[in-house]
Design a protein around this motif. Structure first.
Motif, PDB file in Angstrom:
ATOM      1  N   PRO A  82       0.814  -1.212   0.000  1.00  0.00           N
ATOM      2  CA  PRO A  82       0.000   0.000   0.000  1.00  0.00           C
ATOM      3  C   PRO A  82       0.851   1.267   0.000  1.00  0.00           C
ATOM      4  O   PRO A  82       1.894   1.318   0.633  1.00  0.00           O
ATOM      5  N   LEU A  83       0.370   2.284  -0.696  1.00  0.00           N
ATOM      6  CA  LEU A  83       1.080   3.557  -0.797  1.00  0.00           C
ATOM      7  C   LEU A  83       0.502   4.561   0.198  1.00  0.00           C
ATOM      8  O   LEU A  83      -0.660   4.468   0.576  1.00  0.00           O
ATOM      9  N   PRO A  84       1.320   5.547   0.593  1.00  0.00           N
ATOM     10  CA  PRO A  84       0.879   6.471   1.644  1.00  0.00           C
ATOM     11  C   PRO A  84       0.180   7.732   1.156  1.00  0.00           C
ATOM     12  O   PRO A  84      -0.383   8.466   1.961  1.00  0.00           O
ATOM     13  N   VAL A 138       5.344   6.886  -4.723  1.00  0.00           N
ATOM     14  CA  VAL A 138       4.819   6.833  -3.351  1.00  0.00           C
ATOM     15  C   VAL A 138       3.355   7.222  -3.259  1.00  0.00           C
ATOM     16  O   VAL A 138       2.789   7.283  -2.166  1.00  0.00           O
ATOM     17  N   GLY A 139       2.725   7.496  -4.394  1.00  0.00           N
ATOM     18  CA  GLY A 139       1.322   7.885  -4.346  1.00  0.00           C
ATOM     19  C   GLY A 139       0.615   7.662  -5.662  1.00  0.00           C
ATOM     20  O   GLY A 139       1.242   7.457  -6.708  1.00  0.00           O
ATOM     21  N   TYR A 140      -0.693   7.710  -5.609  1.00  0.00           N
ATOM     22  CA  TYR A 140      -1.533   7.576  -6.791  1.00  0.00           C
ATOM     23  C   TYR A 140      -2.022   8.953  -7.227  1.00  0.00           C
ATOM     24  O   TYR A 140      -2.312   9.821  -6.387  1.00  0.00           O
ATOM     25  N   GLY A 141      -2.131   9.123  -8.528  1.00  0.00           N
ATOM     26  CA  GLY A 141      -2.657  10.368  -9.077  1.00  0.00           C
ATOM     27  C   GLY A 141      -4.084  10.174  -9.556  1.00  0.00           C
ATOM     28  O   GLY A 141      -4.329   9.399 -10.476  1.00  0.00           O
ATOM     29  N   TYR A 180      -4.463  -1.189  -1.341  1.00  0.00           N
ATOM     30  CA  TYR A 180      -3.659  -0.379  -2.251  1.00  0.00           C
ATOM     31  C   TYR A 180      -3.164   0.907  -1.593  1.00  0.00           C
ATOM     32  O   TYR A 180      -2.131   1.448  -1.990  1.00  0.00           O
ATOM     33  N   ILE A 181      -3.914   1.408  -0.607  1.00  0.00           N
ATOM     34  CA  ILE A 181      -3.563   2.655   0.071  1.00  0.00           C
ATOM     35  C   ILE A 181      -3.521   2.389   1.571  1.00  0.00           C
ATOM     36  O   ILE A 181      -4.368   1.660   2.097  1.00  0.00           O
ATOM     37  N   SER A 197       9.837   1.647   5.854  1.00  0.00           N
ATOM     38  CA  SER A 197       8.972   0.804   6.681  1.00  0.00           C
ATOM     39  C   SER A 197       8.395  -0.351   5.873  1.00  0.00           C
ATOM     40  O   SER A 197       8.375  -1.489   6.307  1.00  0.00           O
ATOM     41  N   ASN A 198       7.944  -0.032   4.639  1.00  0.00           N
ATOM     42  CA  ASN A 198       7.395  -1.071   3.773  1.00  0.00           C
ATOM     43  C   ASN A 198       8.461  -2.077   3.376  1.00  0.00           C
ATOM     44  O   ASN A 198       8.225  -3.281   3.311  1.00  0.00           O
ATOM     45  N   GLU A 199       9.684  -1.554   3.087  1.00  0.00           N
ATOM     46  CA  GLU A 199      10.772  -2.437   2.672  1.00  0.00           C
ATOM     47  C   GLU A 199      11.140  -3.417   3.775  1.00  0.00           C
ATOM     48  O   GLU A 199      11.434  -4.575   3.522  1.00  0.00           O
TER      49      GLU A 199
END
Length: 492
Positions: free
Chosen positions: A327-329, A400-403, A436-437, A487-489
């Protein structure tokens, strides 16, 4: 023929039993697609108008009953050509071709760009979506076990059958395949994007059930011709059909969906062969039905309908896409600026998507359309690069994010409230639930991290009131993004 489906049991013996229960469902092998009818709503509407010109006093329910009774009692009314078309429209099945290609028949392309199965539409229009175990139509159908889940209460029944082995609620999401047409202008063949479920539960089938239910509601206070009913529901800017999920959800009373699914399971168990079923008590039955209803609401009713790339006729990605690590932040909100006019129909929005992709790929030299998703004012969210591919929407922040962009120039005005809700309350919440988020994600306007006026003054003012909106500036966002990335890694 290889099937991909959500397992109904954890044990091989039980799996074999349920396979036998569903084996006779209409999943047929064939090497030929269906005949050459143009499979869109205009074709169905033309058939309806032709019949209404002969049967001048027929109501929508009368005509639906006539079509559903074909060919037995309607053979003296329908011409040979009309009977052939009716058979094509009402025969819903999934056909297996070579190389794991699956065609769905008995479905039509609606003006809003969605695909609808005609048979469940007419069934729900006549009998509703609730279970009636004493219905004569139901009793006639369940004399043949393989037809049970295709009875007039099929929407509720298929939900129950697709989720549960009647021992434990399934934790896996319900598998609901969608597909794409061979042509948007002259659709004849609808190919699923994946193998069907064992009982042919598809998005087109569910759309048909929703639409029939809502059309039935429109007839409660007045009698209408079916042609008038179809035109008022499927044609318009935006169309009523684009909001079918919300419309169906608005009809539900608290706990009603779970109650009906419980009734469906109970009804089935009263008529199925006892040796095919494992023991289950009332508490287990209630628990299963509640879980089924909750999963269906979360997965479908709470989420927006997404228009896949193939439906807006996207060009292929140039090169090889880079995968994201959800998930992205972060979520970054945009407006397209050009096109500047909000699109209010599928045809307009699909054309705008193609125009933007062409501009991004040809003029700017990008690999694909830059946005992750794009919201039209027609009631749909269009797939850009999607949840899995790195986009080109917010320079320096694409990994790092969705548009998420709104089609139109929203410098001095904002999108319709229903469209804003589609993104804010459905798309983003659904993305969190789907993984996803991150639950504590942040929302920012494009202008907050890049030197631009996007997403327009009016829209920026609007999103500044949204939950998760943050005023944190670029330097802090970069620091926060790094922390989230590491953190995700560490978790992988």
């Amino acid at each position: 023929m290889k099937l991909s489906f959500v397992p109904l049991s954890t044990g091989d013996e039980k799996m074999d039993i349920w396979y036998l229960v569903f084996f006779l469902l209409p999943i047929c092998s064939s090497s030929e697609p269906q005949d050459g009818h143009v499979m869109n709503m205009d074709t169905f509407l033309s058939l309806v108008k032709d019949l209404e010109s002969t049967l001048t006093n027929s109501s929508a329910q009368d005509l639906a009953q006539l079509l559903m009774s074909q060919p037995s009692s309607s053979s003296k009314v329908l011409s040979e050509e009309q009977a052939s078309l009716t058979h094509t429209l009402l025969t819903h099945k999934v056909v297996a071709l070579k190389d794991d290609i699956w065609l769905e028949q008995g479905v039509i392309l609606a003006p809003d760009g969605s695909t609808v199965a005609v048979r469940p539409l007419l069934e729900a229009l006549l009998w509703g979506w609730k279970v009636d175990c004493k219905s004569e139509n139901l009793q006639e159908d369940i004399r043949r076990p393989e037809n049970f889940v295709k009875n007039p209460n099929s929407l509720t029944m298929l939900l129950a059958m697709s989720y549960s082995n009647f021992d434990n609620p399934l934790e896996s999401p319900l598998y609901i395949p969608n597909g794409c047409w061979d042509s948007i202008l002259s659709p004849k063949t609808f190919k699923l994007q994946g193998a069907p479920s064992m009982n042919d539960l598809t998005l087109a089938y569910i759309n048909g059930g929703f639409d029939g239910t809502l059309l039935r509601e429109m007839l409660i206070n007045e009698t209408q011709k079916m042609s008038v009913l179809l035109q008022s529901y499927y044609w318009g800017q935006p169309t009523m059909s684009a909001f079918r999920r919300q419309g169906f959800q608005d009809l539900l009373k608290e706990g009603q969906l779970a109650d009906e699914i419980r009734n469906g399971i109970k009804c089935y168990r009263e008529h199925a062969e006892p040796h095919t079923l494992s023991p289950i008590n009332d508490d287990q039955l209630t628990s299963i039905a509640s879980e089924v209803a909750k999963n269906f609401e979360h997965q479908l009713l709470d989420c927006p309908a997404l228009v896949p790339r193939c439906m807006w006729e996207a060009k292929p990605y140039n090169g090889s896409p880079t995968l994201l690590k959800p998930p992205l932040p972060h979520v970054y909100i945009h407006h397209t600026y050009t096109p500047s006019k909000p699109c209010v129909s599928f045809q307009e929005c699909a054309a705008d998507m193609r125009s933007m992709q062409r501009f991004h790929q040809v003029d700017r030299g990008w690999d694909d359309i830059g946005y992750s998703y794009v919201a039209g004012s027609d009631g749909y969210v269009y797939e850009g690069r999607g949840w899995h591919w790195v986009g080109a929407h917010t320079k320096g922040h694409n990994t790092v994010g969705y548009g998420i962009s709104f089609i139109g120039d929203f410098t001095s005005s904002i999108p319709d409230a229903r469209i804003l809700q589609l993104v804010r309350d459905r798309l983003l919440r659904c993305a969190v639930r789907s993984g996803y988020i991150l639950p504590n994600y942040t929302i920012q306007g494009h202008r907050q991290v890049v030197n631009t006026s996007c997403p327009g003054d009016a829209l920026f003012q609007e999103i500044s009131s949204w939950e998760h909106f943050t005023k944190v500036r670029d330097v802090y966002m970069k620091y926060y993004s790094c922390i989230q990335w590491f953190s995700n890694e560490s978790k992988n």
